[in-house]
Write an enzyme that holds these catalytic residues in place. Sequence first.
Site, short mmCIF file in Angstrom:
data_model
loop_
_atom_site.label_atom_id
_atom_site.label_comp_id
_atom_site.label_asym_id
_atom_site.label_seq_id
_atom_site.Cartn_x
_atom_site.Cartn_y
_atom_site.Cartn_z
N GLY A 294 -0.07 9.02 2.04
CA GLY A 294 0.20 7.79 2.77
C GLY A 294 1.64 7.64 3.23
O GLY A 294 2.28 8.60 3.68
N ILE A 295 2.15 6.43 3.11
CA ILE A 295 3.53 6.14 3.53
C ILE A 295 4.52 6.98 2.74
O ILE A 295 5.50 7.49 3.29
CB ILE A 295 3.83 4.64 3.37
N ASP B 218 4.31 8.00 -14.07
CA ASP B 218 3.60 6.73 -14.22
C ASP B 218 4.65 5.65 -14.08
O ASP B 218 5.43 5.41 -15.00
CB ASP B 218 2.91 6.67 -15.59
N ASN C 207 7.94 3.18 -3.78
CA ASN C 207 6.84 3.06 -2.83
C ASN C 207 5.47 2.93 -3.51
O ASN C 207 4.54 2.36 -2.92
CB ASN C 207 6.84 4.28 -1.89
N TYR D 278 -1.94 -9.43 -5.03
CA TYR D 278 -1.12 -8.59 -4.15
C TYR D 278 -0.02 -9.41 -3.52
O TYR D 278 1.15 -8.99 -3.48
CB TYR D 278 -2.01 -7.95 -3.08
N LYS E 255 4.02 -8.59 -4.15
CA LYS E 255 4.92 -8.24 -3.05
C LYS E 255 5.99 -9.31 -2.83
O LYS E 255 7.10 -9.00 -2.41
CB LYS E 255 4.11 -7.98 -1.78
N THR F 175 -3.32 4.50 7.34
CA THR F 175 -3.43 5.40 6.19
C THR F 175 -4.83 5.30 5.61
O THR F 175 -5.59 4.39 5.95
CB THR F 175 -2.41 5.00 5.09
N PRO F 176 -5.20 6.23 4.74
CA PRO F 176 -6.56 6.23 4.18
C PRO F 176 -6.90 4.98 3.36
O PRO F 176 -8.08 4.73 3.09
CB PRO F 176 -6.56 7.48 3.28
#
Length: 248
Positions: free
Chosen positions: A18-19, A63, A90, A156, A160, A193-194
Amino acid sequence: MSDRLKNKVAIVTGGSSGIGLAIVKRFKEEGAKVVIGDLQEPKDPELKQALDKGDQALFCKLDVANEDSWTAIINTTLQKYQKLNIIVNNAGIGLTTDVEHSQFDDWRKLMSINCDGVFLGVKHGIIAMKDNGEQNSIINMSSIEGFVGNPDYASYNASKGAVRLLTKSAALYTARQDYPVRVNSIHPGFVNTPILDEKQKPAIAAQMPMKRLADPKEIANMALFLASDEASYCTGAEYLVDGGFTAE
């Protein structure tokens, strides 16, 4: 390649896909040595080749919610490359649940990765960088969900938003301590992204002012700027890369 990160050493968490993968590749293109911290090894052929050579890229199992794991990856980085200049926090997970129907165990798991992981990266990054005599950068990956509420993203949103303000606190602290460590956050919009459902991508793109999703490289380019000495007066700031989504 213009060597914007020449002689710099970076850790990128969640760097196998991804990113994060886009950031790793962009940093490498600009001359950085990059340590990929992830639970899964990269499958990307280009990156695997670089890892096999071992001179400009290294994989370390990480981790992010475990402090000992952070200590290990930073020690490995310092042993391999003798210094650390950049951390990109990230790694993160998502959860689509409203506050009423969220399960506490799910909340705690998400917070352990999205919040605890960033806190540990910032803390140990500062300790590793503060006395190296060079310009250093910590970049925390937040989201547009750190700016605007979403009824279906309770945990979420919370995580964030926490990253956004932790970034500001850490930036003020390092500035007041005269540490050569800048701390900023990036807030991507919807990225191709996936993690996004393929069937939903056209509908999401249609809602964007620019009528498309972001390419991961476009987020990586912002990370590149913040990691470079070009951003030498940028700290405690939040950088939206959302195609105008939050401007409406």
